[in-house]
Design a protein around this motif. Sequence first.
Motif, short mmCIF file in Angstrom:
data_model
loop_
_atom_site.label_atom_id
_atom_site.label_comp_id
_atom_site.label_asym_id
_atom_site.label_seq_id
_atom_site.Cartn_x
_atom_site.Cartn_y
_atom_site.Cartn_z
N ARG A 107 -1.01 -0.55 0.19
CA ARG A 107 -1.92 0.39 0.52
C ARG A 107 -1.04 1.47 1.10
NH1 ARG A 107 -2.91 -4.31 0.91
NH2 ARG A 107 -2.58 -5.28 2.64
N GLY A 108 -1.44 2.76 0.88
CA GLY A 108 -0.59 3.89 1.38
C GLY A 108 -1.63 4.96 1.73
N VAL A 109 -1.32 5.84 2.39
CA VAL A 109 -1.83 7.23 2.74
C VAL A 109 -1.18 8.34 1.80
CG1 VAL A 109 -2.50 8.76 4.56
CG2 VAL A 109 -2.33 6.26 5.16
N GLY A 110 -2.12 9.00 1.12
CA GLY A 110 -1.73 10.19 0.37
C GLY A 110 -2.30 11.44 0.75
N ALA A 111 -1.68 12.24 0.31
CA ALA A 111 -2.15 14.01 0.40
C ALA A 111 -1.60 14.76 -0.58
CB ALA A 111 -1.33 14.33 1.70
N LYS B 142 1.35 5.41 13.70
CA LYS B 142 0.49 5.11 14.93
C LYS B 142 -0.57 3.88 14.60
CE LYS B 142 -1.81 6.47 18.95
NZ LYS B 142 -2.34 7.82 19.85
N THR B 143 -1.33 4.15 13.62
CA THR B 143 -2.15 3.16 13.27
C THR B 143 -1.37 1.87 12.80
OG1 THR B 143 -3.65 5.01 12.55
CG2 THR B 143 -4.19 2.49 11.68
N LEU C 230 -3.70 -10.36 5.33
CA LEU C 230 -3.18 -9.29 4.46
C LEU C 230 -1.82 -8.89 4.98
CD1 LEU C 230 -6.28 -6.97 4.14
CD2 LEU C 230 -5.20 -8.38 2.31
N GLY C 231 -0.93 -9.08 3.80
CA GLY C 231 0.39 -8.68 4.25
C GLY C 231 0.53 -7.08 5.06
N HIS C 232 1.50 -7.09 5.80
CA HIS C 232 1.62 -5.80 6.53
C HIS C 232 3.15 -5.34 6.60
CE1 HIS C 232 2.49 -3.46 10.22
NE2 HIS C 232 1.42 -2.97 9.94
N SER C 233 3.38 -4.31 6.10
CA SER C 233 4.92 -3.84 6.10
C SER C 233 4.64 -2.40 6.24
CB SER C 233 5.65 -4.17 4.96
OG SER C 233 5.24 -3.51 3.82
N LEU C 234 5.95 -1.45 6.80
CA LEU C 234 5.54 -0.14 6.79
C LEU C 234 6.89 0.45 6.06
CD1 LEU C 234 4.14 1.96 8.16
CD2 LEU C 234 5.55 1.46 10.58
N ALA C 235 6.62 1.46 5.46
CA ALA C 235 7.67 2.38 4.87
C ALA C 235 7.37 3.78 5.20
CB ALA C 235 7.61 1.85 3.22
N ASN C 236 8.56 4.41 4.83
CA ASN C 236 8.61 5.88 4.99
C ASN C 236 8.05 6.47 3.48
OD1 ASN C 236 10.98 6.17 3.38
ND2 ASN C 236 12.07 5.90 5.19
N ASN C 237 7.91 7.45 3.48
CA ASN C 237 7.58 8.29 2.32
C ASN C 237 8.59 7.89 1.11
OD1 ASN C 237 5.71 9.45 3.73
ND2 ASN C 237 6.49 11.66 3.79
N GLU C 238 9.79 8.21 1.14
CA GLU C 238 10.61 8.02 0.04
C GLU C 238 10.82 6.33 -0.22
OE1 GLU C 238 12.78 8.90 -2.93
OE2 GLU C 238 11.99 10.35 -1.45
N THR C 239 10.97 5.54 0.50
CA THR C 239 10.78 3.90 0.23
C THR C 239 9.56 3.70 -0.56
OG1 THR C 239 12.25 3.61 2.13
CG2 THR C 239 10.93 1.96 1.18
N PHE C 240 8.34 4.37 0.00
CA PHE C 240 7.11 3.98 -0.64
C PHE C 240 7.23 4.64 -2.00
CE2 PHE C 240 2.23 4.47 -0.64
CZ PHE C 240 2.15 3.32 -0.97
#
Length: 148
Positions: free
Chosen positions: A77-81, A99-100, A115-125
């Motif tokens: 899952r990710g946030v796009g723009a 923050k979320t 659900l799994g949870h991990s966090l990646a910056n833009n480039e890693t994603f």
Amino acid sequence: MGAKFIHAPFTGSTPAIQALLGGHIDAITVTPAEVQSFVAAGQLKMLAVTSDQRLKGYEQIPTLKERNVDVTAYAWRGVGAPKGIPPAILSKLVDAALKTAEDPAFKAGMEQAKLGHSLANNETFRKEIAQQTAQYKQLIDKFGLKTQ
């Protein structure tokens, strides 16, 4: 693989799950969280998970690799723009997403839903998406599948 499959496209996991429950199809690939209530009720059986390791909360379910199917896949899952978004607005969106993602209530909700949870910056994603795209292309070529 030794088995033949017919791809039956659906508009999402809910109609696919309904078709499976109704006996119209034999199997689906969805996230465990989407079918956990049906599994708990004895209506469906999970055959395998597509991750490299067994999932927390589903430790009794083997991986595909444990079933001698060399495939790894996961739902991200990710946030796009939109392309060309002004940097100031992008920065606000990134900050809000970070923050979320770090909010204890969000993490608890993810945990409760298993659900799994991990966090990646833009480039890693971006790299993860590119890697997964290449993996799927390799599988499409390997099995002679046609894309639409």
